[in-house]
Motif scaffolding. Structure first.
Motif, PDB file in Angstrom:
ATOM      1  N   GLN A 204       7.852  22.580 -52.663  1.00 16.02           N
ATOM      2  CA  GLN A 204       6.911  23.830 -52.788  1.00 16.02           C
ATOM      3  C   GLN A 204       5.638  23.231 -53.305  1.00 16.02           C
ATOM      4  O   GLN A 204       5.485  22.136 -53.533  1.00 16.02           O
ATOM      5  CB  GLN A 204       7.330  24.667 -53.982  1.00 16.02           C
ATOM      6  CG  GLN A 204       8.985  25.266 -53.774  1.00 16.02           C
ATOM      7  CD  GLN A 204       8.846  25.884 -52.337  1.00 16.02           C
ATOM      8  OE1 GLN A 204       8.220  26.534 -51.947  1.00 16.02           O
ATOM      9  NE2 GLN A 204      10.448  25.586 -51.608  1.00 16.02           N
ATOM     10  N   THR A 205       4.414  24.050 -53.117  1.00 16.99           N
ATOM     11  CA  THR A 205       3.257  23.473 -53.487  1.00 16.99           C
ATOM     12  C   THR A 205       2.298  24.464 -54.447  1.00 16.99           C
ATOM     13  O   THR A 205       2.609  25.884 -54.451  1.00 16.99           O
ATOM     14  CB  THR A 205       2.345  23.364 -52.195  1.00 16.99           C
ATOM     15  OG1 THR A 205       2.329  24.602 -51.411  1.00 16.99           O
ATOM     16  CG2 THR A 205       2.801  22.205 -51.266  1.00 16.99           C
ATOM     17  N   ILE A 206       1.385  24.190 -55.160  1.00 17.82           N
ATOM     18  CA  ILE A 206       0.450  24.735 -55.844  1.00 17.82           C
ATOM     19  C   ILE A 206      -0.532  25.358 -54.521  1.00 17.82           C
ATOM     20  O   ILE A 206      -1.244  24.399 -54.092  1.00 17.82           O
ATOM     21  CB  ILE A 206       0.021  24.176 -57.135  1.00 17.82           C
ATOM     22  CG1 ILE A 206      -1.305  25.070 -57.470  1.00 17.82           C
ATOM     23  CG2 ILE A 206      -0.586  22.803 -56.688  1.00 17.82           C
ATOM     24  CD1 ILE A 206      -1.531  24.356 -58.947  1.00 17.82           C
ATOM     25  N   SER A 207      -0.823  26.384 -54.592  1.00 22.97           N
ATOM     26  CA  SER A 207      -1.735  26.950 -53.442  1.00 22.97           C
ATOM     27  C   SER A 207      -3.375  26.244 -53.632  1.00 22.97           C
ATOM     28  O   SER A 207      -3.572  25.988 -54.895  1.00 22.97           O
ATOM     29  CB  SER A 207      -1.845  28.476 -53.461  1.00 22.97           C
ATOM     30  OG  SER A 207      -0.584  29.059 -53.271  1.00 22.97           O
TER      31      SER A 207
ATOM     32  N   GLU B 240       3.342  39.342 -58.365  1.00 23.56           N
ATOM     33  CA  GLU B 240       3.233  38.098 -57.640  1.00 23.56           C
ATOM     34  C   GLU B 240       4.537  37.740 -57.168  1.00 23.56           C
ATOM     35  O   GLU B 240       5.585  37.482 -57.968  1.00 23.56           O
ATOM     36  CB  GLU B 240       2.498  36.845 -58.454  1.00 23.56           C
ATOM     37  CG  GLU B 240       2.521  35.908 -57.585  1.00 23.56           C
ATOM     38  CD  GLU B 240       2.094  34.454 -58.402  1.00 23.56           C
ATOM     39  OE1 GLU B 240       1.421  33.467 -57.786  1.00 23.56           O
ATOM     40  OE2 GLU B 240       2.276  34.358 -59.556  1.00 23.56           O
TER      41      GLU B 240
ATOM     42  N   GLY C   7       6.589  34.527 -55.805  1.00 22.68           N
ATOM     43  CA  GLY C   7       6.324  33.122 -55.668  1.00 22.68           C
ATOM     44  C   GLY C   7       5.616  32.529 -56.818  1.00 22.68           C
ATOM     45  O   GLY C   7       4.291  32.028 -56.573  1.00 22.68           O
TER      46      GLY C   7
ATOM     47  N   GLN D 118      -1.528  30.707 -60.079  1.00 21.00           N
ATOM     48  CA  GLN D 118      -2.129  32.121 -59.531  1.00 21.00           C
ATOM     49  C   GLN D 118      -1.880  33.038 -60.799  1.00 21.00           C
ATOM     50  O   GLN D 118      -2.707  33.964 -60.969  1.00 21.00           O
ATOM     51  CB  GLN D 118      -1.325  32.385 -58.337  1.00 21.00           C
ATOM     52  CG  GLN D 118      -1.656  33.665 -57.911  1.00 21.00           C
ATOM     53  CD  GLN D 118      -2.849  34.039 -56.995  1.00 21.00           C
ATOM     54  OE1 GLN D 118      -3.008  33.645 -55.942  1.00 21.00           O
ATOM     55  NE2 GLN D 118      -3.766  34.751 -57.979  1.00 21.00           N
TER      56      GLN D 118
ATOM     57  N   GLU E 255      10.084  34.314 -59.395  1.00 21.40           N
ATOM     58  CA  GLU E 255      10.330  32.958 -58.380  1.00 21.40           C
ATOM     59  C   GLU E 255      11.785  33.037 -58.296  1.00 21.40           C
ATOM     60  O   GLU E 255      12.730  33.201 -59.228  1.00 21.40           O
ATOM     61  CB  GLU E 255       9.769  31.822 -59.301  1.00 21.40           C
ATOM     62  CG  GLU E 255      10.111  30.435 -59.249  1.00 21.40           C
ATOM     63  CD  GLU E 255       9.602  30.030 -57.709  1.00 21.40           C
ATOM     64  OE1 GLU E 255       8.470  30.373 -57.330  1.00 21.40           O
ATOM     65  OE2 GLU E 255      10.524  29.801 -56.669  1.00 21.40           O
ATOM     66  N   ARG E 256      12.125  32.429 -56.981  1.00 20.09           N
ATOM     67  CA  ARG E 256      13.718  32.529 -56.863  1.00 20.09           C
ATOM     68  C   ARG E 256      14.355  31.042 -57.270  1.00 20.09           C
ATOM     69  O   ARG E 256      15.573  30.898 -57.301  1.00 20.09           O
ATOM     70  CB  ARG E 256      13.774  32.606 -55.384  1.00 20.09           C
ATOM     71  CG  ARG E 256      13.264  31.559 -54.370  1.00 20.09           C
ATOM     72  CD  ARG E 256      13.553  31.928 -52.889  1.00 20.09           C
ATOM     73  NE  ARG E 256      14.767  31.830 -52.613  1.00 20.09           N
ATOM     74  CZ  ARG E 256      15.214  30.298 -52.067  1.00 20.09           C
ATOM     75  NH1 ARG E 256      14.441  29.389 -52.168  1.00 20.09           N
ATOM     76  NH2 ARG E 256      16.538  30.416 -51.920  1.00 20.09           N
TER      77      ARG E 256
ATOM     78  N   ASP F 266      14.945  37.347 -56.631  1.00 19.15           N
ATOM     79  CA  ASP F 266      14.538  37.224 -55.197  1.00 19.15           C
ATOM     80  C   ASP F 266      13.442  38.270 -55.245  1.00 19.15           C
ATOM     81  O   ASP F 266      13.586  39.466 -55.062  1.00 19.15           O
ATOM     82  CB  ASP F 266      15.865  37.660 -54.548  1.00 19.15           C
ATOM     83  CG  ASP F 266      15.359  37.698 -52.810  1.00 19.15           C
ATOM     84  OD1 ASP F 266      14.399  37.500 -52.601  1.00 19.15           O
ATOM     85  OD2 ASP F 266      16.325  37.818 -52.081  1.00 19.15           O
ATOM     86  N   GLY F 267      12.293  37.750 -54.820  1.00 23.70           N
ATOM     87  CA  GLY F 267      11.045  38.581 -54.637  1.00 23.70           C
ATOM     88  C   GLY F 267      10.914  39.419 -53.394  1.00 23.70           C
ATOM     89  O   GLY F 267      10.026  40.092 -53.304  1.00 23.70           O
TER      90      GLY F 267
ATOM     91  N   ALA G 259       2.804  34.593 -52.204  1.00 17.54           N
ATOM     92  CA  ALA G 259       2.475  33.191 -52.101  1.00 17.54           C
ATOM     93  C   ALA G 259       3.376  32.383 -51.176  1.00 17.54           C
ATOM     94  O   ALA G 259       3.414  31.137 -51.006  1.00 17.54           O
ATOM     95  CB  ALA G 259       2.485  32.339 -53.461  1.00 17.54           C
TER      96      ALA G 259
ATOM     97  N   LYS H 143      12.035  32.730 -48.879  1.00 15.48           N
ATOM     98  CA  LYS H 143      13.430  32.817 -48.725  1.00 15.48           C
ATOM     99  C   LYS H 143      14.103  34.005 -49.313  1.00 15.48           C
ATOM    100  O   LYS H 143      13.567  34.087 -50.526  1.00 15.48           O
ATOM    101  CB  LYS H 143      14.008  31.158 -49.130  1.00 15.48           C
ATOM    102  CG  LYS H 143      13.424  30.309 -47.830  1.00 15.48           C
ATOM    103  CD  LYS H 143      13.559  29.028 -48.263  1.00 15.48           C
ATOM    104  CE  LYS H 143      13.117  27.925 -47.568  1.00 15.48           C
ATOM    105  NZ  LYS H 143      13.713  26.558 -47.807  1.00 15.48           N
TER     106      LYS H 143
HETATM  107  N1  SAH Z   1       1.868  31.052 -56.897  1.00 15.05           N
HETATM  108  C1  SAH Z   1       2.010  29.517 -56.872  1.00 15.05           C
HETATM  109  C2  SAH Z   1       2.504  29.048 -55.317  1.00 15.05           C
HETATM  110  C3  SAH Z   1       3.799  28.716 -55.187  1.00 15.05           C
HETATM  111  S1  SAH Z   1       4.318  28.444 -53.543  1.00 15.05           S
HETATM  112  C4  SAH Z   1       0.566  28.964 -57.215  1.00 15.05           C
HETATM  113  O1  SAH Z   1       0.130  29.414 -58.255  1.00 15.05           O
HETATM  114  O2  SAH Z   1       0.089  27.883 -56.724  1.00 15.05           O
HETATM  115  C5  SAH Z   1       5.267  29.708 -53.313  1.00 15.05           C
HETATM  116  C6  SAH Z   1       6.556  29.966 -54.195  1.00 15.05           C
HETATM  117  O3  SAH Z   1       7.225  31.081 -53.674  1.00 15.05           O
HETATM  118  C7  SAH Z   1       7.519  28.843 -54.286  1.00 15.05           C
HETATM  119  O4  SAH Z   1       7.760  28.350 -55.374  1.00 15.05           O
HETATM  120  C8  SAH Z   1       8.898  29.233 -53.621  1.00 15.05           C
HETATM  121  O5  SAH Z   1      10.040  28.987 -54.238  1.00 15.05           O
HETATM  122  C9  SAH Z   1       8.665  30.764 -53.875  1.00 15.05           C
HETATM  123  N2  SAH Z   1       9.428  31.822 -52.941  1.00 15.05           N
HETATM  124  C10 SAH Z   1       9.777  31.868 -51.779  1.00 15.05           C
HETATM  125  N3  SAH Z   1      10.541  33.033 -51.540  1.00 15.05           N
HETATM  126  C11 SAH Z   1      10.652  33.581 -52.687  1.00 15.05           C
HETATM  127  C12 SAH Z   1      11.367  34.792 -53.184  1.00 15.05           C
HETATM  128  N4  SAH Z   1      12.103  35.452 -52.115  1.00 15.05           N
HETATM  129  N5  SAH Z   1      11.295  35.033 -54.229  1.00 15.05           N
HETATM  130  C13 SAH Z   1      10.507  34.684 -55.210  1.00 15.05           C
HETATM  131  N6  SAH Z   1       9.994  33.320 -54.898  1.00 15.05           N
HETATM  132  C14 SAH Z   1      10.020  32.961 -53.708  1.00 15.05           C
END
Ligand code: SAH
Length: 259
Positions: free
Chosen positions: A100-103, A131, A133, A139, A154-155, A181-182, A198, A255
């Motif tokens: 995964q990445t920080i945006s 939010e 993810g 963020q 976050e998942r 699960d978001g 995200a 996911k």
């Molecule tokens: N918000 C972060 C970016 C995270 S990247 C920032 O500040 O930079 C996106 C994230 O979404 C990942 O950690 C990934 O695991 C999460 N993600 C993907 N599908 C998800 C879901 N269904 N529910 C919750 N998180 C999810």
């Protein structure tokens, strides 16, 4: 007309400034050079570096003063691994583990600015925000300075815990970290003035639209065909859901389930 917004059939040749190729080219260029030494006491010195990042954001079209102020306040270097601290204020996404990445800052600022444009936020400011993810929590920390309450889900357990560790010293009482699960949204905090994702899916989960307050706004990446993603804005109005397709973006996949 409360129908579920479909994804756009085509992109009309529009391409956003955040094409992934540009970001990886920056990283590749960096990788070739000798690694710069970690500045001493970055916690103090980072204010100037951050101010330059904010100037670049303003030059690139971010106009909302509260967004620029929040971006200038939150120390992005606290949300990345020590080895990446030197790149924390570059406009690039960075790995945070588990693929995964920080945006990148420009995307965080852009999406935050869009969220603030929600009809219900104009008079009274941004209320509750969801939010999807959390990732490392960056963020969420930015949103915490602009919204009354921030629910972030976050998942991946390891990232949920990492975000908790990163956010703890900031003592942001209005941030609520959820492991879940978001794709199902988070009904316990609904309705939301804003929902921001995200991670990008093939379609918008119905729950996100359901959990949006009247006058609320959803900002999320969505599959736009041909493996590309576009940024989508959905406004909940008395006349139904209104969607606008914006620039091309590049987010990690949405996911389902917890891991
Ligand atoms: N918000 C972060 C970016 C995270 S990247 C920032 O500040 O930079 C996106 C994230 O979404 C990942 O950690 C990934 O695991 C999460 N993600 C993907 N599908 C998800 C879901 N269904 N529910 C919750 N998180 C999810």
């Amino acid at each position: 007309m409360q129908r579920r917004p479909g994804f756009p059939a085509r992109l009309d040749g529009r391409q956003g400034p955040s094409a992934p190729a540009a970001a990886s080219a920056t990283r590749a260029g960096r990788g070739a050079a000798a690694p710069a030494p970690v500045p001493q006491g970055l916690g103090l010195d980072s204010a100037a570096v951050r101010a330059r990042m904010v100037q670049r954001l303003a030059a690139s079209g971010i106009t909302a003063a509260p967004v620029l102020q929040a971006m200038g306040t939150v120390e992005r270097h606290r949300f990345v691994d020590t080895a990446l601290v030197n790149q924390a204020y570059e406009d690039t996404s960075l790995p945070i583990g588990l693929g995964q990445t920080i945006s990148k800052p420009s995307v965080v600022a852009r999406m935050t600015e869009l969220l603030l444009g929600a009809e219900c936020a104009r008079a009274a400011g941004l209320g509750r925000v969801l939010e999807i993810g959390t990732g490392c929590g960056y963020q969420a920390a930015v949103l915490a300075r602009l919204a009354r309450e921030v629910y972030t889900i976050e998942r991946l357990r390891a990232l949920h815990e990492k975000a908790r560790d990163y956010l703890r010293p900031l003592r942001l009482a209005n941030v609520h970290l959820i492991l879940g699960d978001g794709m199902l949204g988070y009904a316990a905090g609904a309705p939301y003035a804003g929902i921001i994702s995200a991670a990008g899916g093939e379609s918008l989960p119905q729950q996100w639209c359901d959990q949006l307050a009247m006058g609320g706004r959803l900002v999320a990446p969505l599959a736009g065909g041909g493996g590309r993603q576009v940024l989508l804005v959905v406004d909940k109005t008395p006349q139904g859901l209104k969607q606008s397709v914006l620039e091309a973006v590049h987010f990690v996949p949405l996911k389902s389930g917890i891991a």
